[in-house]
Enzyme design. Structure first.
Site, PDB file in Angstrom:
ATOM      1  N   GLU A 143       0.706  -0.966  -0.068  1.00 36.03           N
ATOM      2  CA  GLU A 143       0.005  -0.086   0.066  1.00 36.03           C
ATOM      3  C   GLU A 143       1.033   1.283   0.141  1.00 36.03           C
ATOM      4  O   GLU A 143       1.711   1.392   0.870  1.00 36.03           O
ATOM      5  CB  GLU A 143      -0.839   0.009   1.238  1.00 36.03           C
ATOM      6  CG  GLU A 143      -1.704   1.295   1.517  1.00 36.03           C
ATOM      7  CD  GLU A 143      -2.420   1.835   0.299  1.00 36.03           C
ATOM      8  OE1 GLU A 143      -2.255   2.740   0.007  1.00 36.03           O
ATOM      9  OE2 GLU A 143      -3.240   0.848  -0.266  1.00 36.03           O
ATOM     10  N   THR A 152     -12.359   3.025  -0.054  1.00 38.68           N
ATOM     11  CA  THR A 152     -13.269   2.478   0.656  1.00 38.68           C
ATOM     12  C   THR A 152     -13.865   3.203   2.050  1.00 38.68           C
ATOM     13  O   THR A 152     -14.921   3.300   2.492  1.00 38.68           O
ATOM     14  CB  THR A 152     -13.150   1.035   0.831  1.00 38.68           C
ATOM     15  OG1 THR A 152     -12.701   0.311  -0.507  1.00 38.68           O
ATOM     16  CG2 THR A 152     -14.168   0.280   1.671  1.00 38.68           C
ATOM     17  N   GLY A 156     -19.808   5.822   1.405  1.00 36.55           N
ATOM     18  CA  GLY A 156     -21.095   6.120   2.113  1.00 36.55           C
ATOM     19  C   GLY A 156     -21.415   4.803   3.174  1.00 36.55           C
ATOM     20  O   GLY A 156     -22.060   5.126   4.077  1.00 36.55           O
ATOM     21  N   GLY A 157     -21.136   3.917   2.878  1.00 34.54           N
ATOM     22  CA  GLY A 157     -21.457   2.513   3.840  1.00 34.54           C
ATOM     23  C   GLY A 157     -22.510   1.670   3.115  1.00 34.54           C
ATOM     24  O   GLY A 157     -22.195   0.469   3.391  1.00 34.54           O
ATOM     25  N   ARG A 446     -27.845   9.214 -11.428  1.00 34.47           N
ATOM     26  CA  ARG A 446     -26.951  10.529 -11.068  1.00 34.47           C
ATOM     27  C   ARG A 446     -27.605  11.704 -11.731  1.00 34.47           C
ATOM     28  O   ARG A 446     -27.185  11.971 -12.564  1.00 34.47           O
ATOM     29  CB  ARG A 446     -25.505  10.661 -11.048  1.00 34.47           C
ATOM     30  CG  ARG A 446     -24.885   9.498 -10.427  1.00 34.47           C
ATOM     31  CD  ARG A 446     -24.293   9.511  -9.117  1.00 34.47           C
ATOM     32  NE  ARG A 446     -23.836   8.546  -8.498  1.00 34.47           N
ATOM     33  CZ  ARG A 446     -23.654   7.881  -7.575  1.00 34.47           C
ATOM     34  NH1 ARG A 446     -24.083   8.261  -6.743  1.00 34.47           N
ATOM     35  NH2 ARG A 446     -23.187   6.894  -7.128  1.00 34.47           N
ATOM     36  N   HIS A 493     -15.941   8.401  -9.673  1.00 31.49           N
ATOM     37  CA  HIS A 493     -15.621   7.026 -10.042  1.00 31.49           C
ATOM     38  C   HIS A 493     -15.216   6.908 -11.331  1.00 31.49           C
ATOM     39  O   HIS A 493     -16.021   7.503 -12.200  1.00 31.49           O
ATOM     40  CB  HIS A 493     -17.139   6.220  -9.609  1.00 31.49           C
ATOM     41  CG  HIS A 493     -16.592   4.783  -9.601  1.00 31.49           C
ATOM     42  ND1 HIS A 493     -16.417   3.920  -8.771  1.00 31.49           N
ATOM     43  CD2 HIS A 493     -16.600   3.939 -10.683  1.00 31.49           C
ATOM     44  CE1 HIS A 493     -16.318   2.933  -8.812  1.00 31.49           C
ATOM     45  NE2 HIS A 493     -16.448   2.522 -10.155  1.00 31.49           N
ATOM     46  N   GLU A 522     -12.218  -0.966  -8.633  1.00 37.90           N
ATOM     47  CA  GLU A 522     -12.189  -0.048  -9.703  1.00 37.90           C
ATOM     48  C   GLU A 522     -10.948  -0.031 -10.300  1.00 37.90           C
ATOM     49  O   GLU A 522     -11.014   0.733 -11.386  1.00 37.90           O
ATOM     50  CB  GLU A 522     -12.354   1.436  -8.940  1.00 37.90           C
ATOM     51  CG  GLU A 522     -12.952   2.530  -9.491  1.00 37.90           C
ATOM     52  CD  GLU A 522     -13.043   3.918  -8.854  1.00 37.90           C
ATOM     53  OE1 GLU A 522     -13.178   4.795  -9.539  1.00 37.90           O
ATOM     54  OE2 GLU A 522     -12.943   3.693  -7.601  1.00 37.90           O
TER      55      GLU A 522
END
Length: 557
Positions: A143, A152, A156-157, A446, A493, A522
Site C-alpha cells: 500500500e 473504501t 457512504g457505507g 445521477r 468514480h 475500480e
C-alpha cells in the site's frame, strides 16, 4: 509565550472542527492532544499518531502533511498555531522554522517469497487478502499510503444486495410500484439480446407482485441485474454505446448477498432495522453497517489480515510487474525511504482503485463529458491515480470503458468531499439551481423557490413527477425549519479499467487470461459500463475481491 494548556478547535475532514488541547511552556510545545471522535475513522488515523509527535519532537510547525489526510493534517497544524497565538507567541515564526530532519539510512533491499501479493489495500485488496488467508495462503500487501483503506474508507457505507426475505419487512415507498410497472413495460427490443431472457423473467416477477396488491418492498436478483445493466447503459460523445458485460453483472448480483454474509461472519455489524438507498442507487437494497461510512469494513478486514499473519507494507509503491514466460510472477516496489522491495508470488492481485484523483489521466481518457476542468475536485483519496491500471498494461492487459467518468452531483463545492453539509437520502431532498428552480430528478442515477417547493409537494402527494420523472418519494418539504446546502459535481468514480472475466482473471487484448494476474474493484472495468449505481461499488469490491481469491487459490495451489 505564557505557559499553560490551551483548548482550541481545528478544521477536520469529517467533522466541522476537532477539539484540541495544546500544552505549552514559555518556549516549547510540550504536548498535543486531539479529540478526533468526529473525524472519519481510518482516513486520518495516521495524522493523530504521527503529526503531534513530529511537531513536539522537532519544535516546529513546518511539517509535511500525512499523505491522504491533508485536510486533517492542516487542521492539527492550524490548531497548534492558534494555541501559540493565544499564548502570545508568533505562530508564523513556528511555521517558518526548519523542517524536522529526516532519518537517513543507506539504501535497503527487501525480498519476499509468498503465495499472494496484493497491490492496493482498499476494500477489494483487503477482501482478496482476507479470503486468501482463509485459504491458508501466505499474503503480502503493498500500500503506497501510510494507512489502509483507499477509497473504501470514504464510501457512504450502504452495500447493495437483493435480500427479498429481509426487504419484505419494509414498506414500499410511494412511486416504487409505478417504477416497476414502467420498467416491465420497456419494449423487449430495447433490451440487449444477452439480457432478454432474464428481463422476461423479471417481467413475470413484477406482474405477480403488482397483482398481489402487496405493499412490502419488492426486490430480486433479477431486478438488481436489470437495473445495473440499464443504469450503466450509456453512449459517449461519439455515439458509441456501452453496457455492463452480462457475466460480470450476473456474477455481481448472484453473489452480493453472500458477500454481505461473509463480511458479517468476519465481524462487520449491519443495521437490520433500516434498508437504505444511496444517491443514484435506483432501489432500496442497501445493507448499512452500524459503524459510520466505509471504515466499518476496513477496520474489520484490516484487523483480520493483521491477526492472521499477512505481511503489510505501507508507504510502499508498486512500480513494475515481474514477468517470466508470459506469466506474472511478482512485483517490484519502493518504500518512501528508498528501500527496494521485490515480492515473488504465485498470484498477483491488482486492486489499487481507479484514477479519479488523477485529473490529467481523466482528461486523457474522457469521452463522455464535453469538458473536464483542470481544477475539478474529487471525492477520491489522493491515492487513486491509476497505478494498478498502468501495472496491468505492462503485462499486456486490455482496457475497457476508460472514457466513462462518473461525477458526484452532491459534493462539497470547495473540497469535493461527500460528507459535509446536510445529509439526507435522495427521496427526501430537492435540488435547485441558483434561481431556486428544480432542474433534475434527484432520485436518478445521477419561477420562485416557493413555487418549486409547492410543485414538488404536489408530486409527493400524487406519487408522480411529471417534470423529471422522479420515481420514489417519502417526505414533503413543508415543516420548518428548512435547510439548504451548496453542492457541486466532483469526480467520483472511473468505470473503466483492466478487462477481467467473471473469475477475476485479467485479460489481454485477445481476450485471453494473463496467467498469475487478477484484478477487482475500480482497478477493473466492464461491470458498471457507463454509470455505476450507488451502493454497487461496495458490492463489487467485496464480491470480486473475494471470488478472485477463490480462483487464484484453486488454480495456484
Amino acid at each position: 509565550m505564557k505557559a499553560g494548556t490551551y483548548k482550541v478547535k481545528a478544521k477536520g475532514h469529517g467533522s466541522s472542527f476537532m477539539p484540541m488541547e495544546v500544552t505549552l511552556s514559555d518556549n516549547a510545545i510540550q504536548r498535543i492532544r486531539v479529540d478526533a471522535s468526529g473525524e472519519t475513522s481510518g482516513i486520518a488515523d495516521e495524522v493523530f499518531k504521527r503529526l503531534p509527535a513530529k511537531i513536539v519532537k522537532g519544535q516546529t510547525l513546518n511539517v509535511d502533511t500525512v499523505a491522504g489526510a491533508t485536510i486533517s493534517s492542516r487542521g492539527v497544524v492550524d490548531g497548534v498555531a492558534e494555541a501559540i497565538t493565544l499564548a502570545g507567541g508568533d505562530a508564523t515564526e513556528w511555521k517558518q522554522r526548519a523542517k524536522p530532519e529526516a532519518a537517513t539510512q543507506a539504501a535497503q533491499v527487501e525480498e519476499y517469497q509468498t503465495d499472494v501479493v496484493v497491490v492496493g489495500a482498499g476494500g477489494a485488496g483487503l477482501a482478496a487478502a482476507t479470503r486468501s488467508l482463509q485459504h491458508d495462503k501466505q499474503v503480502v500487501i503493498l500500500e503506497k499510503f501510510p494507512q489502509l483503506g483507499g477509497n473504501t474508507t470514504r464510501a457512504g457505507g450502504p452495500m447493495n444486495a437483493a435480500d427479498p426475505d429481509w426487504q419484505r419487512g419494509f414498506t414500499a415507498l410511494t412511486g416504487e410500484k409505478e417504477t416497476l410497472e414502467q420498467l416491465a413495460n420497456t419494449p423487449l427490443e430495447q433490451i440487449d439480446p444477452e439480457y432478454r431472457t432474464d428481463f422476461e423473467r423479471l417481467r413475470e416477477q413484477i406482474k405477480e407482485y403488482i397483482a398481489s396488491g402487496a405493499q412490502y418492498l419488492f426486490d430480486s436478483n433479477l431486478l438488481h441485474e436489470i437495473q445495473t445493466y440499464l443504469g450503466g447503459k450509456r453512449e459517449d460523445l461519439a455515439g458509441h454505446e456501452i453496457h455492463g458485460q452480462y457475466q460480470l453483472v450476473k456474477t455481481l448480483v448472484d453473489n452480493a448477498l453472500d458477500s454481505v454474509k461473509w463480511l458479517a461472519d468476519l465481524g462487520v455489524k449491519f443495521d437490520q432495522t433500516d434498508v437504505t438507498m444511496p444517491v443514484g442507487a435506483l432501489w432500496q437494497r442497501g445493507h448499512k453497517p452500524v459503524e459510520p461510512m466505509g471504515y466499518a469494513f476496513i477496520h474489520v478486514l484490516g484487523d483480520w489480515v493483521t491477526e492472521y499473519g499477512a505481511t503489510i507494507l505501507t508507504e510502499t509503491r508498486a512500480e513494475n510487474l515481474l514477468m517470466e514466460n508470459g506469466r506474472v510472477v511478482g512485483v517490484v516496489a519502493h518504500k518512501t525511504d528508498g528501500t527496494k522491495v521485490t515480492v515473488r508470488a504465485k498470484s498477483v492481485f491488482l486492486t489499487a482503485g481507479g484514477f479519479g484523483a488523477n485529473t490529467p489521466m481523466v482528461q486523457k481518457y474522457n469521452t463522455y463529458w464535453k469538458h473536464i476542468d483542470d481544477d475539478i475536485a474529487t471525492t477520491n483519496s489522493p491515492a487513486i491515480t491509476g497505478d494498478g491500471i498502468s501495472l496491468g498494461q505492462e503485462a499486456g492487459a486490455e482496457l475497457t470503458g476508460m472514457g466513462f467518468i462518473q461525477l458526484m452531483p452532491v459534493s462539497d463545492p470547495a473540497t469535493g468531499e461527500l460528507f459535509t453539509g446536510l445529509q439526507t437520502p435522495p427521496e427526501n431532498f430537492i435540488m435547485v439551481n441558483q434561481e431556486g428552480k428544480r432542474f433534475v430528478n434527484e432520485f436518478a442515477e445521477r419561477d420562485t423557490l416557493e413555487d418549486t417547493i409547492n410543485k414538488y409537494n404536489s408530486y409527493v402527494d400524487a406519487g408522480h413527477d411529471p417534470e423529471f420523472g422522479k420515481s420514489a418519494f417519502h417526505l414533503k418539504c413543508e415543516v420548518a425549519p428548512f435547510y439548504a446546502t451548496p453542492r457541486k459535481p466532483a469526480i467520483h468514480h472511473t468505470m473503466g479499467g483492466l478487462a477481467i472475466d467473471e473469475y477475476g482473471h485479467v485479460l489481454d487484448k485477445a481476450g485471453q487470461v494473463i496467467a498469475g494476474l487478477y484484478s477487482a474493484g475500480e482497478n477493473a472495468g466492464g461491470l458498471h459500463a457507463g454509470n455505476r449505481l450507488g451502493g454497487n461499488s461496495l458490492a463489487d469490491i467485496f464480491t470480486f475481491g473475494r471470488l478472485a481469491a477463490d480462483t487464484a487459490a484453486q488454480e495456484n495451489g
